[in-house]
Design an enzyme around this catalytic site. Structure first.
Site, mmCIF file in Angstrom:
data_model
loop_
_atom_site.group_PDB
_atom_site.id
_atom_site.type_symbol
_atom_site.label_atom_id
_atom_site.label_comp_id
_atom_site.label_asym_id
_atom_site.label_seq_id
_atom_site.Cartn_x
_atom_site.Cartn_y
_atom_site.Cartn_z
ATOM 1 N N LYS A 10 0.860 -1.192 0.000
ATOM 2 C CA LYS A 10 0.000 0.000 0.000
ATOM 3 C C LYS A 10 0.887 1.229 0.000
ATOM 4 O O LYS A 10 2.056 1.210 0.397
ATOM 5 C CB LYS A 10 -0.943 0.017 1.206
ATOM 6 C CG LYS A 10 -0.265 0.019 2.586
ATOM 7 C CD LYS A 10 0.222 1.372 3.075
ATOM 8 C CE LYS A 10 0.827 1.282 4.474
ATOM 9 N NZ LYS A 10 1.572 2.514 4.859
ATOM 10 N N PRO A 99 10.046 -4.715 1.629
ATOM 11 C CA PRO A 99 11.020 -4.574 2.714
ATOM 12 C C PRO A 99 10.350 -4.369 4.064
ATOM 13 O O PRO A 99 9.256 -3.801 4.154
ATOM 14 C CB PRO A 99 11.811 -3.325 2.307
ATOM 15 C CG PRO A 99 10.824 -2.512 1.517
ATOM 16 C CD PRO A 99 9.991 -3.517 0.767
ATOM 17 N N MET A 100 11.002 -4.852 5.117
ATOM 18 C CA MET A 100 10.526 -4.577 6.472
ATOM 19 C C MET A 100 10.889 -3.141 6.826
ATOM 20 O O MET A 100 11.943 -2.643 6.439
ATOM 21 C CB MET A 100 11.161 -5.558 7.461
ATOM 22 C CG MET A 100 10.757 -7.009 7.224
ATOM 23 S SD MET A 100 11.549 -8.158 8.374
ATOM 24 C CE MET A 100 10.807 -7.649 9.926
ATOM 25 N N GLY A 101 10.004 -2.478 7.565
ATOM 26 C CA GLY A 101 10.269 -1.097 7.945
ATOM 27 C C GLY A 101 10.294 -0.157 6.777
ATOM 28 O O GLY A 101 10.988 0.858 6.793
ATOM 29 N N GLY A 103 7.304 1.089 5.186
ATOM 30 C CA GLY A 103 6.120 1.929 5.042
ATOM 31 C C GLY A 103 5.172 1.464 3.956
ATOM 32 O O GLY A 103 4.244 2.185 3.588
ATOM 33 N N GLY A 106 3.874 -4.251 4.485
ATOM 34 C CA GLY A 106 4.109 -5.658 4.198
ATOM 35 C C GLY A 106 3.587 -6.617 5.248
ATOM 36 O O GLY A 106 2.856 -7.560 4.936
ATOM 37 N N GLY A 107 3.932 -6.391 6.511
ATOM 38 C CA GLY A 107 3.486 -7.284 7.578
ATOM 39 C C GLY A 107 1.983 -7.267 7.758
ATOM 40 O O GLY A 107 1.347 -8.312 7.941
ATOM 41 N N SER A 108 1.391 -6.075 7.694
ATOM 42 C CA SER A 108 -0.065 -5.954 7.823
ATOM 43 C C SER A 108 -0.772 -6.636 6.661
ATOM 44 O O SER A 108 -1.799 -7.301 6.835
ATOM 45 C CB SER A 108 -0.464 -4.473 7.878
ATOM 46 O OG SER A 108 0.061 -3.840 9.025
ATOM 47 N N ASP A 141 -3.112 -1.086 10.437
ATOM 48 C CA ASP A 141 -3.192 -1.087 8.971
ATOM 49 C C ASP A 141 -3.820 -2.359 8.404
ATOM 50 O O ASP A 141 -4.104 -2.422 7.206
ATOM 51 C CB ASP A 141 -1.800 -0.914 8.352
ATOM 52 C CG ASP A 141 -1.283 0.511 8.448
ATOM 53 O OD1 ASP A 141 -2.052 1.391 8.879
ATOM 54 O OD2 ASP A 141 -0.114 0.743 8.104
#
Length: 283
Positions: A10, A99-101, A103, A106-108, A141
């Site tokens: 997103k 990528p992690m961190g 914005g 990704g995790g959400s 998110d």
């Protein structure tokens, strides 16, 4: 049976921080739009009630991973309400592109894809509203990814109004740093009193991100990436960073700039879409 499930990125096309609650959470107004780019989850149902994550993330225990937490949460709630078929389980693996961190959510997005996919594969029958409620317990998110439509978000990000912003092309760049969200939100210089405005008013204004000034100040890589992008097109931070993006009317224009990207910048071109690729697959 579908086994490959999109987990899209997103963008926050704008992000304004309107206050801070007594519990420390910040209230905001933001505009979410999906990209036709992201991770892919591979999910194979099991019949022994086990949840196995086959692609562990370095530095994250499997049981702490949002993918596993989402699966176990759905399993628990569906079981308690008598809607979990006996033996429901899953083998889950991920092709990670986001990528992690960064914005990009990704995790959400991974958590939301697990909720939607397993609800479908296990035939639990939870409604989108029920899945959204579960998603909110995993992260602010997650609900927008569960609902699957571009949205104007308020509150701490959980009050969603579907919208249809223009579907532009974006050059998204990751400057090689990871920014933990608390680093931005705990900064004393972060703007916290941007006046609330209606979505109609906001859509007519030039878009910006209140977190950008802090990210640029604290991370020279973000500042350098934005400085480069701004030479070519309107550009800004997404979320709390570290990714930045520039908007273009055509794919060819975006790719022309991508070809000139400096070697230290990891970048890609993607289309903004108002219907999530995950939900498009389910239609």
């Amino acid at each position: 049976m579908m086994t490959h499930w999109p987990s899209p990125a997103k963008l926050n096309l704008f992000l304004y921080i309107t206050g801070q609650r007594a519990d420390g959470y910040h209230t905001l107004q933001t505009l979410f739009q999906f990209l036709d780019y992201g991770d892919t989850l591979h999910i194979e149902p099991r019949r022994d009630g086990e949840i196995h994550l086959l692609t562990p993330v370095t530095g994250v225990e499997n049981e702490d991973n949002l993918i596993v937490r989402a699966a176990r949460l759905l399993m628990k709630v569906a079981s308690e309400s008598g809607r979990l078929p006996a033996g429901s389980g899953a083998d889950i693996s991920i092709e990670k592109r986001l990528p992690m961190g960064g914005g990009l959510g990704g995790g959400s997005s991974n958590a939301a894809t697990v909720l939607v996919a397993l609800n479908h594969l296990w035939q639990c029958g939870l409604s989108i509203d029920e899945l959204t409620t579960l998603g909110l317990t995993l992260g602010a998110d997650v609900p927008v990814f569960v609902r699957g439509h571009a949205a104007f978000a308020e509150g701490v990000g959980e009050i969603l109004t579907p919208v249809n912003p223009p579907e532009k092309w974006y050059l998204v760049a990751h400057p090689g740093v990871s920014i933990p969200t608390p680093v931005i939100f705990k900064d004393p210089q972060l703007p916290r009193n941007t006046p609330k405005r209606s979505i109609d008013t906001l859509l007519k204004c030039e878009f910006s991100n209140d977190c950008e000034v802090i990210a640029r100040k604290r991370f020279r890589e973000v500042d350098a990436a934005l400085s480069w992008l701004l030479e070519y097109a309107p550009s800004r931070l997404t979320g709390t960073g570290a990714c930045v993006f520039a908007e273009f009317d055509t794919e060819s224009c975006a790719r022309q700039v991508l070809e000139q990207a400096p070697e230290w910048l990891n970048a890609f071109v993607a289309k903004g879409v108002n219907l999530s690729p995950l939900h498009r697959e389910l239609l």
